[in-house]
Design a protein around this motif. Structure first.
Motif, PDB file in Angstrom:
ATOM      1  N   GLN A 159       0.856  -1.176   0.000  1.00  0.00           N
ATOM      2  CA  GLN A 159       0.000   0.000   0.000  1.00  0.00           C
ATOM      3  C   GLN A 159       0.894   1.228   0.000  1.00  0.00           C
ATOM      4  N   MET A 160       0.590   2.174  -0.893  1.00  0.00           N
ATOM      5  CA  MET A 160       1.367   3.410  -0.974  1.00  0.00           C
ATOM      6  C   MET A 160       0.436   4.593  -0.775  1.00  0.00           C
ATOM      7  N   ASN A 161       0.861   5.514   0.088  1.00  0.00           N
ATOM      8  CA  ASN A 161       0.097   6.730   0.352  1.00  0.00           C
ATOM      9  C   ASN A 161       1.003   7.932   0.158  1.00  0.00           C
ATOM     10  N   ALA A 162       0.556   8.870  -0.654  1.00  0.00           N
ATOM     11  CA  ALA A 162       1.330  10.073  -0.933  1.00  0.00           C
ATOM     12  C   ALA A 162       0.792  11.223  -0.102  1.00  0.00           C
ATOM     13  N   ALA A 163       1.693  11.991   0.473  1.00  0.00           N
ATOM     14  CA  ALA A 163       1.323  13.200   1.221  1.00  0.00           C
ATOM     15  C   ALA A 163       2.173  14.348   0.687  1.00  0.00           C
ATOM     16  N   GLY A 164       1.522  15.315   0.074  1.00  0.00           N
ATOM     17  CA  GLY A 164       2.237  16.449  -0.506  1.00  0.00           C
ATOM     18  C   GLY A 164       2.236  16.368  -2.020  1.00  0.00           C
ATOM     19  N   ILE A 165       2.276  17.529  -2.652  1.00  0.00           N
ATOM     20  CA  ILE A 165       2.159  17.617  -4.113  1.00  0.00           C
ATOM     21  C   ILE A 165       3.230  16.805  -4.831  1.00  0.00           C
ATOM     22  N   ARG A 166       4.468  16.907  -4.402  1.00  0.00           N
ATOM     23  CA  ARG A 166       5.546  16.168  -5.079  1.00  0.00           C
ATOM     24  C   ARG A 166       5.246  14.679  -5.106  1.00  0.00           C
ATOM     25  N   TYR A 167       4.799  14.138  -3.981  1.00  0.00           N
ATOM     26  CA  TYR A 167       4.570  12.702  -3.892  1.00  0.00           C
ATOM     27  C   TYR A 167       3.260  12.294  -4.549  1.00  0.00           C
ATOM     28  N   GLU A 168       2.274  13.189  -4.541  1.00  0.00           N
ATOM     29  CA  GLU A 168       1.044  12.902  -5.271  1.00  0.00           C
ATOM     30  C   GLU A 168       1.315  12.821  -6.770  1.00  0.00           C
ATOM     31  N   ARG A 169       2.174  13.707  -7.268  1.00  0.00           N
ATOM     32  CA  ARG A 169       2.553  13.649  -8.690  1.00  0.00           C
ATOM     33  C   ARG A 169       3.338  12.374  -8.992  1.00  0.00           C
ATOM     34  N   LEU A 170       4.241  12.023  -8.103  1.00  0.00           N
ATOM     35  CA  LEU A 170       5.015  10.795  -8.272  1.00  0.00           C
ATOM     36  C   LEU A 170       4.099   9.580  -8.323  1.00  0.00           C
ATOM     37  N   MET A 171       3.093   9.553  -7.456  1.00  0.00           N
ATOM     38  CA  MET A 171       2.135   8.442  -7.463  1.00  0.00           C
ATOM     39  C   MET A 171       1.321   8.412  -8.750  1.00  0.00           C
ATOM     40  N   ALA A 172       0.968   9.575  -9.268  1.00  0.00           N
ATOM     41  CA  ALA A 172       0.213   9.630 -10.529  1.00  0.00           C
ATOM     42  C   ALA A 172       1.043   9.059 -11.672  1.00  0.00           C
ATOM     43  N   VAL A 173       2.313   9.399 -11.715  1.00  0.00           N
ATOM     44  CA  VAL A 173       3.206   8.858 -12.749  1.00  0.00           C
ATOM     45  C   VAL A 173       3.326   7.347 -12.585  1.00  0.00           C
ATOM     46  N   PHE A 174       3.474   6.884 -11.350  1.00  0.00           N
ATOM     47  CA  PHE A 174       3.578   5.443 -11.087  1.00  0.00           C
ATOM     48  C   PHE A 174       2.305   4.716 -11.518  1.00  0.00           C
TER      49      PHE A 174
END
Length: 102
Positions: free
Chosen positions: A80-95
């Motif tokens: 399970q991966m959870n992104a917190a913050g814009i940088r990590y939300e973008r990284l998750m979208a790319v993933f």
């Protein structure tokens, strides 16, 4: 390798990119992590993986990518991966796009 006896392990790729792996299991708390220089690593731009992060939670940035692993059964693991913050939300979208398509 597990860094259990080496609290902070540095890995370098062939092109000299760095990844830090911290095993916080033996750390008593945030102050001990600060003494070891965890804040320098977290602010240095290289990826930092932390096992047992709850032991040093006070020094972990609020903006982060949190990855949790769990046993499903003998042959399967859950991720399970959870992104917190814009940088990590973008990284998750790319993933997500790369792993599962648009």
């Amino acid at each position: 390798t597990s860094p259990s006896y080496i609290l902070i392990q540095e890995y370098r790729s062939a092109d000299q990119r760095v990844l830090y792996h911290i095993d916080a299991f033996r750390l008593v708390g945030a102050q001990e992590a600060i003494f070891l220089g965890i804040q320098d690593l977290l602010g240095g731009g290289a990826p930092v993986l932390i096992e047992w992060p709850e032991r040093v939670a006070a020094v972990i940035p609020e903006q982060r990518l949190w990855v949790s692993l769990r046993w499903e059964d003998e042959l399967r693991r859950g991720l399970q991966m959870n992104a917190a913050g814009i940088r990590y939300e973008r990284l998750m979208a790319v993933f997500r796009n790369a792993a599962f398509g648009g």
